[in-house]
Design a protein around this motif. Structure first.
Motif, PDB file in Angstrom:
ATOM      1  N   TYR A  15      25.972  23.320  79.388  1.00  0.00           N
ATOM      2  CA  TYR A  15      25.918  24.255  80.520  1.00  0.00           C
ATOM      3  C   TYR A  15      24.483  24.426  80.988  1.00  0.00           C
ATOM      4  N   ARG A  16      24.310  24.616  82.288  1.00  0.00           N
ATOM      5  CA  ARG A  16      22.983  24.867  82.869  1.00  0.00           C
ATOM      6  C   ARG A  16      22.769  26.344  83.176  1.00  0.00           C
ATOM      7  N   ILE A  17      23.866  27.074  83.407  1.00  0.00           N
ATOM      8  CA  ILE A  17      23.775  28.463  83.853  1.00  0.00           C
ATOM      9  C   ILE A  17      24.707  29.331  83.012  1.00  0.00           C
ATOM     10  N   ALA A  18      24.195  30.490  82.598  1.00  0.00           N
ATOM     11  CA  ALA A  18      25.019  31.493  81.919  1.00  0.00           C
ATOM     12  C   ALA A  18      25.136  32.700  82.830  1.00  0.00           C
ATOM     13  N   ARG A  19      26.345  33.178  83.000  1.00  0.00           N
ATOM     14  CA  ARG A  19      26.606  34.389  83.789  1.00  0.00           C
ATOM     15  C   ARG A  19      27.291  35.408  82.904  1.00  0.00           C
ATOM     16  N   LEU A  20      27.175  36.655  83.313  1.00  0.00           N
ATOM     17  CA  LEU A  20      27.876  37.704  82.590  1.00  0.00           C
ATOM     18  C   LEU A  20      28.015  38.933  83.466  1.00  0.00           C
ATOM     19  N   GLU A  21      28.927  39.774  83.057  1.00  0.00           N
ATOM     20  CA  GLU A  21      29.145  41.063  83.730  1.00  0.00           C
ATOM     21  C   GLU A  21      29.094  42.142  82.672  1.00  0.00           C
ATOM     22  N   THR A  22      28.495  43.261  83.034  1.00  0.00           N
ATOM     23  CA  THR A  22      28.550  44.454  82.205  1.00  0.00           C
ATOM     24  C   THR A  22      28.724  45.625  83.156  1.00  0.00           C
ATOM     25  N   GLY A  23      28.773  46.808  82.609  1.00  0.00           N
ATOM     26  CA  GLY A  23      29.002  47.981  83.446  1.00  0.00           C
ATOM     27  C   GLY A  23      27.789  48.876  83.536  1.00  0.00           C
ATOM     28  N   LEU A  24      27.737  49.643  84.605  1.00  0.00           N
ATOM     29  CA  LEU A  24      26.628  50.583  84.794  1.00  0.00           C
ATOM     30  C   LEU A  24      26.559  51.624  83.689  1.00  0.00           C
ATOM     31  N   ARG A  25      27.669  51.860  83.005  1.00  0.00           N
ATOM     32  CA  ARG A  25      27.685  52.828  81.910  1.00  0.00           C
ATOM     33  C   ARG A  25      27.324  52.190  80.568  1.00  0.00           C
ATOM     34  N   ASN A  26      26.769  50.994  80.628  1.00  0.00           N
ATOM     35  CA  ASN A  26      26.302  50.284  79.437  1.00  0.00           C
ATOM     36  C   ASN A  26      24.794  50.036  79.572  1.00  0.00           C
ATOM     37  N   PRO A  27      23.983  51.078  79.615  1.00  0.00           N
ATOM     38  CA  PRO A  27      22.548  50.870  79.832  1.00  0.00           C
ATOM     39  C   PRO A  27      21.882  50.043  78.737  1.00  0.00           C
ATOM     40  N   GLU A  28      22.411  50.114  77.511  1.00  0.00           N
ATOM     41  CA  GLU A  28      21.830  49.316  76.427  1.00  0.00           C
ATOM     42  C   GLU A  28      22.031  47.826  76.709  1.00  0.00           C
ATOM     43  N   TYR A  54      17.612  37.606  81.968  1.00  0.00           N
ATOM     44  CA  TYR A  54      18.710  37.492  82.931  1.00  0.00           C
ATOM     45  C   TYR A  54      18.333  38.224  84.215  1.00  0.00           C
ATOM     46  N   GLN A  55      18.737  37.650  85.334  1.00  0.00           N
ATOM     47  CA  GLN A  55      18.469  38.228  86.649  1.00  0.00           C
ATOM     48  C   GLN A  55      19.772  38.772  87.235  1.00  0.00           C
ATOM     49  N   ARG A  56      19.666  39.917  87.872  1.00  0.00           N
ATOM     50  CA  ARG A  56      20.857  40.465  88.546  1.00  0.00           C
ATOM     51  C   ARG A  56      21.246  39.561  89.698  1.00  0.00           C
ATOM     52  N   ILE A  57      22.551  39.386  89.841  1.00  0.00           N
ATOM     53  CA  ILE A  57      23.106  38.587  90.936  1.00  0.00           C
ATOM     54  C   ILE A  57      24.235  39.387  91.580  1.00  0.00           C
ATOM     55  N   PRO A  58      24.670  38.994  92.760  1.00  0.00           N
ATOM     56  CA  PRO A  58      25.848  39.651  93.333  1.00  0.00           C
ATOM     57  C   PRO A  58      27.032  39.459  92.384  1.00  0.00           C
ATOM     58  N   CYS A  59      27.875  40.461  92.315  1.00  0.00           N
ATOM     59  CA  CYS A  59      29.035  40.360  91.438  1.00  0.00           C
ATOM     60  C   CYS A  59      29.934  39.217  91.895  1.00  0.00           C
ATOM     61  N   TYR A  60      30.543  38.575  90.947  1.00  0.00           N
ATOM     62  CA  TYR A  60      31.360  37.388  91.187  1.00  0.00           C
ATOM     63  C   TYR A  60      32.808  37.641  90.750  1.00  0.00           C
ATOM     64  N   GLU A 118      34.063  45.833  92.229  1.00  0.00           N
ATOM     65  CA  GLU A 118      34.013  46.830  91.159  1.00  0.00           C
ATOM     66  C   GLU A 118      32.682  47.580  91.241  1.00  0.00           C
ATOM     67  N   PRO A 119      32.695  48.825  91.694  1.00  0.00           N
ATOM     68  CA  PRO A 119      31.430  49.552  91.882  1.00  0.00           C
ATOM     69  C   PRO A 119      30.662  49.820  90.589  1.00  0.00           C
ATOM     70  N   LEU A 120      31.323  49.763  89.439  1.00  0.00           N
ATOM     71  CA  LEU A 120      30.638  50.014  88.174  1.00  0.00           C
ATOM     72  C   LEU A 120      30.164  48.732  87.495  1.00  0.00           C
ATOM     73  N   SER A 121      30.420  47.583  88.104  1.00  0.00           N
ATOM     74  CA  SER A 121      30.014  46.302  87.521  1.00  0.00           C
ATOM     75  C   SER A 121      28.604  45.916  87.936  1.00  0.00           C
ATOM     76  N   VAL A 122      27.904  45.273  87.011  1.00  0.00           N
ATOM     77  CA  VAL A 122      26.598  44.689  87.245  1.00  0.00           C
ATOM     78  C   VAL A 122      26.692  43.270  86.694  1.00  0.00           C
ATOM     79  N   CYS A 123      26.292  42.284  87.491  1.00  0.00           N
ATOM     80  CA  CYS A 123      26.368  40.899  87.058  1.00  0.00           C
ATOM     81  C   CYS A 123      24.981  40.293  86.931  1.00  0.00           C
ATOM     82  N   PHE A 124      24.872  39.354  85.988  1.00  0.00           N
ATOM     83  CA  PHE A 124      23.605  38.715  85.669  1.00  0.00           C
ATOM     84  C   PHE A 124      23.806  37.213  85.541  1.00  0.00           C
ATOM     85  N   GLU A 125      22.680  36.501  85.643  1.00  0.00           N
ATOM     86  CA  GLU A 125      22.693  35.054  85.499  1.00  0.00           C
ATOM     87  C   GLU A 125      21.359  34.605  84.923  1.00  0.00           C
ATOM     88  N   MET A 126      21.404  33.517  84.154  1.00  0.00           N
ATOM     89  CA  MET A 126      20.170  32.929  83.643  1.00  0.00           C
ATOM     90  C   MET A 126      20.330  31.407  83.625  1.00  0.00           C
TER      91      MET A 126
END
Length: 158
Positions: free
Chosen positions: A112-125, A135-141, A147-155
């Motif tokens: 794999y060249r890219i890793a993506r993930l999603e977590t929630g705004l209520r998971n600050p850790e 990891y850099q924030r990206i638009p949710c996928y 999902e307003p509580l989702s935050v997505c990342f990619e590296m």
């Protein structure tokens, strides 16, 4: 953290089921009523019983203290990191970073060249862990787009 080891395990086995259940219970408490209310989100253990997928468990001695999974995405060079979890008693000791690093290494070995993930705004850790790891924030996928509580990342892995 020399006493921590990470191994590949069956995602449908007892150890995985216990860790996933604990994670789901914690997420259900942080996000009541979302994703069916059980905290399971969009993951089934069978999701990682395919080629180029993995379920990793972190151990301290004989005790399973955390986990994480790699799930292939539709794009052949992109993998999604799922079910990142560290038991509360083992937190704040770098175990999450060890698991994440092991997942990234495995993803590279799978090509794999890219890793993506999603977590929630209520998971600050979790957000802090991913940002510290590069990891850099990206638009949710996918299912997270609206999902307003989702935050997505990619590296980039390479």
């Amino acid at each position: 953290m020399d006493d921590i080891r990470v191994t590949a395990e069956e995602s449908t086995g007892m150890v995985a089921a216990e860790l996933i259940r604990e994670l789901s219970t914690e997420l259900a408490g942080r996000y009541p009523g979302l994703y069916g209310g059980d905290g399971a989100g969009a993951f089934k253990p069978q999701d990682v019983l395919v080629a180029r997928a993995a379920f990793l468990v972190a151990w301290r001695g004989d005790e399973a203290i955390g986990c994480g999974a790699l799930r292939p995405m539709d794009e052949v060079d992109v993998v999604e990191i799922k079910r990142m979890f560290v038991r509360p008693a083992a937190r704040d000791n770098g175990v999450g970073r060890i698991i994440l690093s092991a997942l990234e290494t495995q993803a590279r070995e799978f090509g794999y060249r890219i890793a993506r993930l999603e977590t929630g705004l209520r998971n600050p850790e979790a957000i802090a862990l991913y940002e510290r790891a590069g990891y850099q924030r990206i638009p949710c996928y996918g299912i997270y787009v609206n999902e307003p509580l989702s935050v997505c990342f990619e590296m980039m892995l390479y």
